[in-house]
Enzyme design. Structure first.
Site: not given
Length: 301
Positions: A46-48, A50, A181
């Site tokens: 997971l992106d930071p 998110a 994204r």
């Protein structure tokens, strides 16, 4: 002789409800520390920025990570319309704007092209490797490069709300390797208004749901206590999408040594991937052939 890993030989899955502002690797390291585990890994970054489900595998459960990574996942996210950023999310710099705002009907119609088997180009700021380098590192250095499009299965993509003209809320269920994204970026491009992700949350991943996730606050409070062990889910949950084949006592013994072992009849067909259990515990994953499982992964517990 290989050095024995330090830490407890503990196996299972922990569902973390990841907050924004922390990377997936950092979360895994915190979980490993909290359990004093010898080995840990996660199933799907997971992106930071998110939030939501980050499934962390401990010990022998790390051998089931590919099956969770391959499973469908659900994301709920908000797209800001009218602006593109260099990172395709709110963390980046605005690189273009538009005064155009689509109607609800136009958005709903545009979503159709992002369902089923689609080709998606990952964001420039992503962990994709370009000639051995991470794309985000090249992007930060200002280098120009292209990322090849890759196939993505999108099971569903629906509009769930329209707070105002500048925003739209969406829910997507997709296979592995999907970038939310990129969906926001490409949807904005398709609508002619530009777009980027404002925030996103992974609500479930395979068999794991955000509602069963532990917060990092609770993780810290319960670290290195028996109370934390109670949050651990069985290794076998990671094999939920494969047929289970109960093994005989002799078969289980053979499987543990890496040899084909006899299993009971099941609905698995010849050549199917499946897992063998003995007394309720997973023994091995492998290929089912004529009453035997031929192991490819063996669980040592």
């Amino acid at each position: 002789m290989a050095r024995k890993p330090k830490g407890r030989a503990i196996s299972g899955w922990l569902v973390v409800d990841k907050p924004a502002g922390i990377g997936s690797t950092t979360v895994v390291n915190k979980v490993k520390w909290a359990f004093n585990a010898a080995k840990a890994g996660h199933a799907g970054t997971l992106d930071p920025a998110a939030t939501g489900v980050l499934a962390v595998a401990l010990g022998e459960a790390t051998k089931t990570v590919p099956y969770i990574t391959d499973a469908l996942k659900c994301y709920r996210f908000r797209v800001t319309l009218g602006a593109a950023t260099n990172t395709d999310d709110a963390e980046g710099e605005v690189i273009a704007t538009s005064a155009l705002r689509p109607t609800d009907a136009q958005i709903i119609a545009a979503l159709a092209q992002f369902r089923g088997e689609i080709m998606q180009i990952p964001p420039q700021f992503s962990a994709v490797k370009i000639d051995g380098e991470r794309a985000y590192a090249l992007a930060r250095d200002g280098e120009e490069f292209d990322i090849a499009a890759r196939a993505l299965w999108v099971e569903s993509l629906e509009m769930t709300g329209r707070p105002d003209a500048d925003h739209v809320d969406l829910e997507m269920v997709c296979g592995k390797g999907g970038y939310v994204r990129a969906i926001a970026r490409d949807l904005g491009a398709a609508l002619g208004c530009l777009g980027h992700v404002e925030h996103l949350r992974r609500t479930w991943s395979g068999p794991f749901d955000a509602e069963q996730g532990i917060s990092l606050t609770t993780l810290d409070e319960l670290a290195k206590t028996e109370a934390l062990d109670a949050w651990l889910l069985p290794l076998e949950i990671g094999l939920a999408d494969l047929p289970e084949l109960p093994a005989t006592a002799e078969g289980a013994a053979r499987l543990r040594n890496g040899n084909p072992g006899m299993v009971m009849a099941s609905d698995a067909g010849y050549g199917d991937e499946a897992w063998a259990s003995y007394q309720g515990q997973a023994v091995a994953v492998g290929t089912y052939k004529a009453g035997e499982l031929h192991p490819t992964r063996v669980f040592n517990r």
